[in-house]
Every structure is written in structure tokens, then in C-alpha cells.
Design an enzyme around this catalytic site. Structure first.
Site, PDB file in Angstrom:
ATOM      1  CD1 TRP A 323       0.871  -0.446   2.994  1.00  0.00           C
ATOM      2  CD2 TRP A 323      -0.635   1.104   3.595  1.00  0.00           C
ATOM      3  NE1 TRP A 323       1.199  -0.011   4.253  1.00  0.00           N
ATOM      4  CE2 TRP A 323       0.298   0.932   4.651  1.00  0.00           C
ATOM      5  CE3 TRP A 323      -1.660   2.021   3.748  1.00  0.00           C
ATOM      6  CZ2 TRP A 323       0.215   1.659   5.840  1.00  0.00           C
ATOM      7  CZ3 TRP A 323      -1.735   2.744   4.939  1.00  0.00           C
ATOM      8  CH2 TRP A 323      -0.805   2.565   5.964  1.00  0.00           C
ATOM      9  CG  ASP A 324       4.807   0.764   1.571  1.00  0.00           C
ATOM     10  OD1 ASP A 324       3.870   0.069   1.997  1.00  0.00           O
ATOM     11  OD2 ASP A 324       5.961   0.693   2.028  1.00  0.00           O
ATOM     12  CD  GLU A 465       2.441  -4.405   9.278  1.00  0.00           C
ATOM     13  OE1 GLU A 465       3.585  -4.675   9.703  1.00  0.00           O
ATOM     14  OE2 GLU A 465       2.121  -4.486   8.078  1.00  0.00           O
ATOM     15  CE  LYS A 579       6.017  -1.954  11.798  1.00  0.00           C
ATOM     16  NZ  LYS A 579       5.900  -3.092  10.886  1.00  0.00           N
ATOM     17  CD  GLN A 580       2.750   1.154   9.997  1.00  0.00           C
ATOM     18  OE1 GLN A 580       3.209   0.062  10.299  1.00  0.00           O
ATOM     19  NE2 GLN A 580       2.682   1.581   8.747  1.00  0.00           N
TER      20      GLN A 580
END
Ligand code: BGC
Length: 680
Positions: A323-324, A465, A579-580
């Protein structure tokens, strides 16, 4: 203004990192920033976009072609190799303005006497199959020099070998090496020609090396050129012949002419892509370097490939497209080169059948895009992605099964393209079908809660994640809502502009569920909203009930630097540490739907809880900080993002498929100039 990255001395511990940092490429191939005499131990790689191979039962990965620019020198019988020889000076350089790699090495050849070797190379922006090099040797004392050069067929692979049945031919001074891939039998051909105006040439027959020996005179500069062309069976029906012809044609045109055209194309590229930052040279350079990284991997001539998460820097991350691309790279191309943006989205259209297969495999309708996509769109992501450092056992992760937002990300990308460019031909060329298939997938994935009278999205993994298999992830639900909305808008647009296509497609979907169901689901889909008092959006159901622990305290619980924080038993799993960027990413995507107060409250809430274990995270915190008028909060995150490929700093887990190699990270979004302008 500086456009050069430079290493002022040789450090063997940086060979791998520099391979990433000094990379050149042109979207068709990536050539790692290694030195001319290096081989597979130093991770030399000519990584081909879109050509994958599977060896045995190992991960499928991109194929590396043999290295047509290989060159090694010997002086008076003494090998000149940076790894062993005595160096008096060494410079490695990358000119990001024209994508040219250079090195200059001064070797000691006897007491007080030296030999200087220079090499320059580029991956042509004009003919994407072509690599060209210019080399010189100059010594301070007469000596006997031997140059071994040709095509190095000893290719670095993580999960190889991938090339078999090698055929080596010499065709009137052109060396041609070809082989076929193990899994699909695709030919990979490399042709090389070298132009020397001195020395005696001896060829290996059969073989792929030439040896030039000569008595070098002190003070005289000896110059030569090399041209290497790469073609595969994906490109043409006769790759060997095509590569041979391309190498010959390059020789005819000559190095200076090729370089001139290459430079002009890069000038043009920069004129479309450059972002100027005034008053901050470090930020300017880092941003340009990040843009360079995107430009060398952009598929400018193919709609069958997209950009892998680690670009063309080798086989790391399986050369897979995540998806980046849609969420983090597409904006840059929309602003600078919409043709590339279109190619990226066409890749998703071409891989729709893979997404359909994945949906069917899990018992859903429509299209569930691959979390890790390669050539066919089938998912390259395995069920076990990380190793438990304590037991050594592979850990079950749910990236493949549960990051359903990928299908919504693809739809978001297509719609962004259409909105931004006004080019709705993408919808007619397959985009509409993708959008509707993704909407149908979500319709079949959702649950209707009869008590709450709403559709809910259960058992998913959002961008964070570390928390797998959660319910009603705000980001995922918001993107699914957008997908449903886009599905209806697409129908409207097609009905008006392409009525016959609309008719045809709606017949295809007439068995349903189709627009009627999509509309009902859109009206009743639950999307977590800001709390009326705190304004915080809960990342997923019951996130607020997780253990509150400061990031530093969680870090103090780490027993092994490489342990995985997520999964069933990870350190972060039972805590609020993420995580992000997750909610904050949603606020960035839908910036016009939230007030500044909501964005600020959530930024402040989630920022201390975010580990930034992915480089897809700091960039988003920077963007939202800029958006809410706090560029000082954003600036450190911006610099962390923009310098990540220069520093090579990133987190790695044991058994993660990134291998030991340092990885390229790139995330460019627009908004930086605004952010920095308001800071100034
Ligand atoms: C991130 C994902 C990302 C992948 C590839 C992971 O570490 O969590 O969001 O897609 O790396 O870059």
C-alpha cells in the site's frame, strides 16, 4: 546548491549501506551503488522491475541480471581492489541531478608511485535497457596494467539461483550472456561492448570476460567506455538479439552523446519535480535526495509494474508492491508526472484477477488486493513473516489475511488520480471494475449488527501492525466508507460519460450485490468518530482499555533488540503503543473532514504512543503537524523522513524478510514546502 552525495574514503563496513545510498536506476532496472570490481559478496545487483522467480519453496523474489559493467584492474601483477589494495585516496559520489555514479581511487603501486582509477556510470533515462560507463587509468610510473572486464554472471540472490541454462556468446566484439529463469523460463539477456583505443585484447571463449593488457606510460591518461544492455523475454521476443543491437547502437552513438541526452532528460525531470526550500540547506538536500530516490524507480514506460516498497534496491521485501505506493508515493507523481501516476494505477487494474483470486480464496466476493503484490497480483505475503527470537520459531502474522484496507487504498489511489488529473479514462480502462469489485469485497466482509443497526468491520489489522485482528479500526472503516462512496460516484460518472460501458459493466454485476447494496451499506456503516469531550478517535474497539505505558518504559522491557513487538505475544500487543501512524494517517487523508481541534487533539494523544517502527510513520506526523499550523512539531519528523535513505536507519526484526541488507525507505508527500515556508 549541492547535488552530490559523497563518501571521502573507503570503509568496508559501509559496502552494503552504500549499495543502497549510491544507487542509480531508471524504473526498468536498479543498479546498486557498488564499486566496479565488486561481485556478489558485496551485493552487486542489477535488479529488474517486474520480473520475479521462485527457487524451490523459498520466497519469490525479483530477478537480478548479470552485471555488464564489471571491471577489475591489476597493476604489475598486483590486483587493485579496494577491499585489499593499499589506498591513498578514495571518493565515491552520486550526482543526484543527473543520476550519475562516480568513483575515483588512488592506489599505491610502489614506493611513492600511484595509479588512479576513475569510473563513471549511468542507467540511461532515454533507453531504459542501457547502462553506460566511462573509465580512466593514470599512473605516475610506467607499469603493466591488465583490465578484466565483461559481464559478471555470478549474481547475488537472497533466495536464488534464478538463472539457468546460461549461454555465452561473442558476436563481433559484443559479449552476450543469456539465461532463463527457473520458474517461468523467461530469458534474461545482457550484451556488453567495450571500446578501447589501446592495449591488446584477449577474449574468453566461450565466456563473458575480456582482458586488456598494456604498458601504461607514466602521466598518460587511458580512457575506455563500456555499454551494457539488458532485455528480457517480458520485453521482446528475442532478448539476446535485441540486447546485442542495443549495445552496438550505444557504441555507435558514443558515450558523450548518450550522456548528454540522459542529462537533458534528468534536467527536464527536475524541472517538473523539484521542490525548493529556502534557508535550510540540509532540508533542501535531504528532500532532493528523497525525490531522486523516487525518480530512479518510477515506472515511466510500463503500466505492468508498480513501485516495490524497497524500490529496485535488490531483492529485499521480495520486490513486492505494498500500500506504500498508493498512500505514500502516488501524491508525488500526481504532482510531478501524472503519466507515472497513471502507470502505477494501471498496474492495479492489470492485477485485478489476482485480487479476485485472493477474495475467492478467503470466501469473499470481489477483489481483495495482495498485501504484497508481484507480477500477477497473487499475494506474495506468507502467513509467517517474523521469527520469534526466543524460540526461533516462525510467528503467525495476519498481514496477508487481515489488512483488508489494501483494497480501499487501491480505490483511494485510483480516485485520487481521477480527481487530480481530471483524466477519467482510467475508469473506463478498468478502474471502474476495480472500484466496484473492491466495494463488493467489503460488502461481503462486513457484518451487520442488528442491535446497533449498523454495518461493522470486524477482525482486521489496520496500519498499526502491532495490533492484529481488531474490530472497527477507525482508519479501515473510514477508507471502506470512502470506497463505497467512490463506487457510487463512479457509477454516476460512467452513466453520464460512458453510458455504453456503464451498461455493459452493470450487466456483468447484475447478479449483485452491486450499487443498491453498496448504497445501503454506505448509509449504515459505522465509522468511529471523535469523542465529544476529548475529541480523540479510538483507534479500534476497546483500544482505550489497553495498558497505558510510556514508550520508554516499554522499551525497557525489551529482552532482545530484535524481538517483534506485535503478534500474539508481543510487547506492544496488550498496550496502547502503536507501530505507525494510524488514526493520524486517517486525519491526513481526510483533512477536510476534521476540524483543527480534532487533528491537534489526536496528534497530541497518539504521538507519544507511536513507536515509528515503520518509516511510513514520521512523514505523516510531520504532515499533520504542518496542517494544524505547528511546523515546529513537524520539522524533526520531516527531517527524519527525508534523511532516512541517507542514514540507512530503520528497524529490523529477526527473520523479517528484509534480510541483513540495509533497506531503502522512501515516503514523499506534498505539503513540505508549505510546512517549511510557515516555519521560516
Ligand atoms: C509496515 C507496512 C509497510 C511495509 C512495507 C511494514 O513495516 O508496517 O505498513 O507496508 O513495512 O513498507
Amino acid at each position: 546548491m549541492n547535488w552530490t552525495v559523497q563518501e571521502g574514503h573507503f570503509d568496508s563496513s559501509l559496502v552494503t549501506a552504500n549499495g543502497n545510498k549510491y544507487m542509480i536506476g531508471n524504473g526498468y532496472l536498479g543498479y546498486r551503488g557498488t564499486l566496479e570490481e565488486f561481485g556478489k559478496e558485496q551485493l552487486v545487483a542489477v535488479t529488474l522491475a517486474g520480473l520475479y522467480d521462485k527457487a524451490g519453496d523459498q520466497w519469490r523474489e525479483p530477478v537480478n541480471a548479470p552485471n555488464g559493467l564489471f571491471t577489475r584492474l591489476t597493476c604489475n601483477g598486483q590486483p587493485l581492489d579496494v577491499l585489499d589494495a593499499e589506498l591513498l585516496a578514495h571518493i565515491q559520489e552520486l550526482d543526484i541531478r543527473s543520476a550519475i555514479h562516480k568513483r575515483e581511487t588512488v592506489y599505491s603501486i610502489s614506493e611513492g608511485e600511484t595509479l588512479t582509477f576513475t569510473a563513471e556510470r549511468f542507467a540511461s533515462a532515454d533507453n531504459l535497457h542501457l547502462l553506460a560507463g566511462r573509465f580512466t587509468v593514470r599512473c605516475t610510473q610506467d607499469c603493466r596494467v591488465v583490465i578484466d572486464t565483461g559481464i559478471d554472471g555470478e549474481v547475488w540472490d537472497i533466495n536464488g539461483p534464478h538463472l539457468f541454462s546460461r549461454l555465452e556468446q561473442l558476436k563481433q566484439n559484443v559479449l552476450v550472456s543469456s539465461a532463463i529463469t527457473g520458474e517461468l523460463g523467461i530469458t534474461v539477456a545482457v550484451a556488453e561492448t567495450a571500446v578501447f583505443s589501446f592495449g591488446e585484447q584477449q577474449m574468453d571463449t566461450p565466456g563473458t570476460m575480456r582482458r586488456i593488457s598494456f604498458d601504461a606510460l607514466a602521466g598518460k591518461t587511458y580512457e575506455w567506455f563500456k555499454y551494457a544492455a539488458v532485455y528480457t523475454g517480458h520485453d521482446v521476443s528475442e532478448p539476446e538479439a535485441e540486447a546485442e543491437m542495443a549495445a552496438r547502437a550505444a557504441e555507435q552513438l558514443g558515450y558523450a552523446g548518450l550522456l548528454e541526452t540522459h542529462r537533458q532528460l534528468w534536467e527536464e525531470r527536475w524541472s517538473r519535480s523539484d521542490v525548493v526550500i529556502e534557508g535550510d540547506d540540509a532540508a533542501q538536500f535531504a528532500l532532493r535526495y528523497s525525490i531522486y530516490q523516487l525518480l530512479i524507480i518510477a515506472p515511466s514506460e510500463s503500466e505492468k509494474v508498480s513501485i516495490p516498497a524497497r524500490g529496485l534496491s535488490g531483492q529485499v521485501y521480495k520486490g513486492a508492491v505494498f500500500w506504500d505506493t498508493e498512500m505514500f508515493m502516488l501524491p508525488f507523481f500526481l504532482h510531478s508526472d501524472p503519466r507515472v501516476a497513471r502507470n502505477l494505477m494501471m498496474y492495479r487494474i492489470h492485477t485485478l484477477n489476482g485480487a479476485r483470486r485472493k477474495a475467492a480464496e478467503y470466501g469473499f466476493l470481489g477483489a481483495f488486493y495482495a498485501w504484497e503484490s508481484q507480477d500477477t497480483g497473487d499475494d506474495a505475503c506468507t502467513l509467517f513473516n517474523v521469527n520469534d527470537v526466543f524460540t526461533g520459531r516462525p510467528m503467525r502474522t495476519y498481514f496477508r489475511d487481515k489488512q483488508v484496507h489494501i483494497s480501499a487504498d487501491v480505490v483511494h489511489g485510483i480516485w485520487q488520480y481521477v480527481q487530480f488529473t481530471g483524466d477519467d479514462s482510467l475508469l473506463a480502462d478498468g478502474g471502474a471494475e476495480v472500484i466496484w469489485e473492491c466495494a463488493r469485497f467489503f460488502y461481503s466482509y462486513a457484518y451487520y449488527n442488528p442491535v446497533k443497526q449498523r454495518y461493522e468491520i470486524l477482525d482486521v489489522t489496520g496500519p498499526d501492525e502491532y495490533h492484529e485482528r481488531v474490530n472497527n479500526n477507525a482508519f479501515t472503516n473510514a477508507l471502506i466508507k470512502e470506497t463505497l462512496d467512490i463506487a457510487l460516484r463512479t457509477a454516476e460518472l460512467l452513466r453520464q460519460k460512458h453510458p455504453s460501458l456503464y451498461q455493459e459493466l452493470s450487466e456483468q454485476f447484475s447478479g449483485g450485490p452491486f450499487l443498491t447494496e453498496v448504497k445501503v451499506m454506505l448509509e449504515h456503516l459505522y465509522v468511529p468518530q471523535p469523542d465529544p469531550d476529548s475529541l480523540i478517535i479510538e483507534q479500534f474497539d476497546r483500544y482505550f482499555s489497553l495498558e497505558e505505558v510510556a514508550l520508554a518504559d516499554l522499551k525497557s522491557r525489551v529482552l532482545n533488540k530484535q524481538e517483534y513487538w506485535g503478534g500474539g505475544n508481543g510487547l506492544a500487543t496488550t498496550t496502547t503503543i502503536l507501530k505507525q501512524a494510524d488514526v493520524v494517517l486517517m486525519l491526513n487523508l481526510f483533512k477536510h473532514s476534521f476540524t483543527k481541534e480534532v487533528k491537534q487533539a489526536n496528534w497530541e494523544f497518539y504521538e507519544p504512543r507511536t513507536e515509528h517502527g515503520s518509516s511510513l510513520s514520521p512523514c505523516i506526523y510531520a504532515l499533520v503537524a504542518a496542517d494544524i499550523g505547528s511546523p515546529d512539531w513537524g520539522y524533526p519528523y520531516f527531517m527524519r523522513t527525508a534523511t532516512v535513505d541517507l542514514t540507512g536507519e530503520s528497524k529490523q526484526y529477526v527473520g523479517d524478510f528484509i534480510s541483513a541488507a540495509h533497506i531503502l525507505r522512501r515516503t514523499a508527500g506534498h505539503g513540505w514546502p508549505r510546512c517549511l515556508a510557515s516555519r521560516a
